[in-house]
Structure formats: structure tokens, C-alpha cells
Design an enzyme around this catalytic site. Sequence first.
Site, PDB file in Angstrom:
ATOM      1  N   ALA A   1     -43.084 -57.005  96.988  1.00 30.65           N
ATOM      2  CA  ALA A   1     -43.445 -56.253  98.195  1.00 30.65           C
ATOM      3  C   ALA A   1     -44.340 -57.006  99.166  1.00 30.65           C
ATOM      4  O   ALA A   1     -44.775 -56.430 100.161  1.00 30.65           O
ATOM      5  CB  ALA A   1     -44.137 -54.948  97.795  1.00 30.65           C
TER       6      ALA A   1
ATOM      7  N   VAL B   1     -41.575 -60.147  87.309  1.00 28.75           N
ATOM      8  CA  VAL B   1     -40.662 -59.057  86.979  1.00 28.75           C
ATOM      9  C   VAL B   1     -39.755 -59.370  85.794  1.00 28.75           C
ATOM     10  O   VAL B   1     -38.989 -58.511  85.359  1.00 28.75           O
ATOM     11  CB  VAL B   1     -39.809 -58.642  88.199  1.00 28.75           C
TER      12      VAL B   1
ATOM     13  N   TYR C   1     -25.541 -63.714  92.256  1.00 30.87           N
ATOM     14  CA  TYR C   1     -26.285 -62.640  92.925  1.00 30.87           C
ATOM     15  C   TYR C   1     -25.438 -61.373  92.991  1.00 30.87           C
ATOM     16  O   TYR C   1     -25.902 -60.279  92.663  1.00 30.87           O
ATOM     17  CB  TYR C   1     -26.688 -63.083  94.334  1.00 30.87           C
TER      18      TYR C   1
END
Length: 246
Positions: free
Chosen positions: A10, A60, A152
Site C-alpha cells: 500500500a 507477503v 502473472y
Amino acid sequence: MKQIALVTGAAQGLGYAIVSRLFAAGYAVVITDLSRERAQAAADALDASGERVLALKLDVTSKADFEAALYATLARFGGLQVLVNNAAMTMTTPLMQITPQEFDRVMGLNTRSIFVGCQVFGAHMAAAGYGRIVNMASLAGQNGGTATGAHYAASKGAIVTLTKIFAKELAANGVTVNAIAPGPIDSPMVHAAVPPERMAGMLASIPVKRLGDADFLGDLVVQLSRPEAYFTTGATWDVNGGLFMR
């Protein structure tokens, strides 16, 4: 209900647009990024007082990092109701040039982040009896991709499926899990993936002839995060300018 939202990746780009719209809607927000410094700079830009914002380092791919982020959020704000899994790796390597190692790296980060985030935060929300999770998928996961790499696109398709799996698992405990699948957005990621000389051609291929708006995606996240969104779960919301129609 006072709500707290954590957004991964973010500190910049689409993630920052999402966290900004949540903040504008009254949420306390947790800005996470692989770089603690970038996260703090984004937090300072959003709320200089620091009253409704917390910056955290979050890898993450690490379950321990997600657990630490949850504990830090609870310690600061006393709760956590919304998770937005936004962080992802984008690469544009041509299909036949992708090495197995690069494939594993992109698939691993993009899918593991969703799995671990939903697992750690979903368990907390289920125990609390309420929660909202929004996973950022992509048009590439629906049509095989255009400007992005095959790894992706494959990872984003997997996110759509993981969203359904966690939605079924958590629904009875008051937790919704949805995905948003954007097409080309007016964002640094898209401009990095599409050279200026190719931009006109890409715009011509979009039925609405424009790039998408990042703030609109942030507002959609806000809508899916509302308590009134209890009847929407397991869905993938298309925002693609007409490039993919069901």
C-alpha cells in the site's frame, strides 16, 4: 462500527489509492509494504497526525509476517475488520523466455500472499464473527493476459479460485471474501508495463477507449468492505472497460 483496514503493498500505486479511499471513508488504515521506510512515508503523507494510520513492514510470502502484522494492528487499534490483499509481482517476460525459477517466483509471491493473508486474517475474523477480505485479481487471470507475463496471468487466475475457496470456508462466520479484477488502470504499474509507443494501440483495443481510474477501484473496495456487503461473497468484480464480458 469503527473499522480498521489493512492493505498490503500500500505504499504506492494502486495500493496507495485503495488505502487513501478507505481512509477518506473513515477507516483507520494499516499501510504495509516490504519496505518499512516506504510504508512510513506513505502513512505520513496520508495522515501527518498518525492518529488513524499505522505503517508496517510486511513480506507477503511470510506467514510469520502476517501474524506479526495482525498482532501489531490489534495492539494499536484493538481490532481488524478488513484485509485487502493487493501486493503482487508483475513481470512481462515473453512466454517462451520465462525460466522455471522466474515462474515459481511470480506464482509463489502472488498466490502465496493471498493464501497466507486469507488464512491468518480469515481465522481471526472468523473467531470475531465478522470480517471483509478483498483480493486484487486481474483481467489477465480471466483472458490470459495481454501486456503482462504468463506467470502473472496464471497467478491472478489462481487468486480468483482461492477467493471462492476462502469465501466458502468463512461465510458461516460472518466473513466475506471477494476479488476485484481490474483491466488496464492509469497507474505506475501499467505505464511501466506498456511503453509509450504501445499505449495508443492498447487504448484503441479497450471498448471505452480509456484507462481505468485507481480511485474508483478504491471506492469499490470501500463498498465491499461495508457491513451491508454481507450478501456478496465469492464474487469477482470486473472493472475492465469492456475488455472481458461474462
